[in-house]
Motif scaffolding. Structure first.
Motif, short mmCIF file in Angstrom:
data_model
loop_
_atom_site.label_atom_id
_atom_site.label_comp_id
_atom_site.label_asym_id
_atom_site.label_seq_id
_atom_site.Cartn_x
_atom_site.Cartn_y
_atom_site.Cartn_z
N LYS A 135 99.07 17.16 -22.53
CA LYS A 135 97.83 17.88 -22.86
C LYS A 135 96.63 16.99 -22.56
O LYS A 135 96.61 15.82 -22.94
N LEU A 136 95.63 17.55 -21.89
CA LEU A 136 94.42 16.80 -21.54
C LEU A 136 93.70 16.31 -22.78
O LEU A 136 93.47 17.06 -23.73
N MET A 183 83.77 20.17 -11.56
CA MET A 183 85.14 20.34 -11.07
C MET A 183 85.95 21.06 -12.14
O MET A 183 85.61 21.05 -13.30
N GLY A 184 87.04 21.64 -11.74
CA GLY A 184 87.94 22.25 -12.71
C GLY A 184 88.71 21.17 -13.45
O GLY A 184 88.54 19.97 -13.22
N LYS A 185 89.55 21.62 -14.39
CA LYS A 185 90.37 20.65 -15.12
C LYS A 185 91.72 21.28 -15.45
O LYS A 185 91.82 22.48 -15.69
N ASP A 211 98.39 24.29 -15.89
CA ASP A 211 97.47 25.31 -16.37
C ASP A 211 96.14 24.65 -16.68
O ASP A 211 96.09 23.51 -17.14
N GLY A 212 95.07 25.38 -16.42
CA GLY A 212 93.74 24.84 -16.67
C GLY A 212 92.69 25.87 -16.35
O GLY A 212 92.93 27.07 -16.42
N VAL A 213 91.51 25.37 -15.99
CA VAL A 213 90.40 26.23 -15.60
C VAL A 213 89.75 25.68 -14.34
O VAL A 213 89.76 24.48 -14.09
N ASP A 214 89.17 26.60 -13.54
CA ASP A 214 88.47 26.16 -12.34
C ASP A 214 87.03 25.76 -12.71
O ASP A 214 86.67 25.75 -13.88
N PRO A 225 90.66 30.91 -15.60
CA PRO A 225 92.00 30.31 -15.69
C PRO A 225 92.61 30.05 -14.31
O PRO A 225 92.39 30.81 -13.36
N ARG A 226 93.34 28.94 -14.24
CA ARG A 226 94.11 28.67 -13.03
C ARG A 226 95.51 28.21 -13.45
O ARG A 226 95.70 27.64 -14.53
#
Length: 147
Positions: free
Chosen positions: A24-25, A36-38, A56-59, A64-65
């Motif tokens: 987990k980040l 930038m995304g993460k 899984d993350g966000v752009d 969501p990405r």
């Protein structure tokens, strides 16, 4: 006999790849490039003779990405599926706790970096260098905690 089995089980435990597991980040410890995304969660699992990495993350816009990569840590590029900004990645083993990674889009390098698991196995640091869509170079450091 029981002692021998315990020894074998313990030995197998020490041979396990420290990259495996759910990460987990930790944004407080990370130095992410603005705009930038993460990747908020990264999961490494063994899949027969390959490794499966689910991201899984966000752009950059907060959407969501999700991406899935299945391959070997042999320096060869393997395809990724999903809506990540890259479509393939190559991982190379540096040592038992460190991998180098290069991501590509249509065969062109997007970014490269190093993934290092801490000696205690409780965190990992991903340091990357890349070039964005506009040609601007960037550096980023993401720290993940094992969950």
């Amino acid at each position: 006999m029981a002692l021998a089995l315990s020894f074998i089980a313990a030995g197998a435990c020490f041979a396990a790849n420290p990259q495996m597991g759910t990460w987990k980040l930790n944004e407080a410890k990370s130095k992410l490039e603005p705009g930038m995304g993460k990747n908020t969660t990264v999961v490494y699992t063994e899949q027969k003779d390959k490794i499966k990495i689910t991201v899984d993350g966000v752009d950059k816009d907060g959407k969501p990405r999700h991406g899935v990569w299945v391959g070997k840590f042999d320096g060869k590029a393997y395809p990724a599926k999903g809506n990540m900004p890259w479509d393939s990645a190559a991982y190379t083993v540096v040592n038992d706790r460190t991998n180098d990674i290069t991501t590509m889009k249509n065969g062109k390098t997007m970014w490269s970096g190093r993934i290092e698991v801490a000696k205690d196995g409780k965190s990992r640091t991903v340091t990357i260098n890349g070039t964005d869509e506009k040609g601007k170079k960037y550096k980023s450091k993401a720290v993940y905690d094992k969950s």
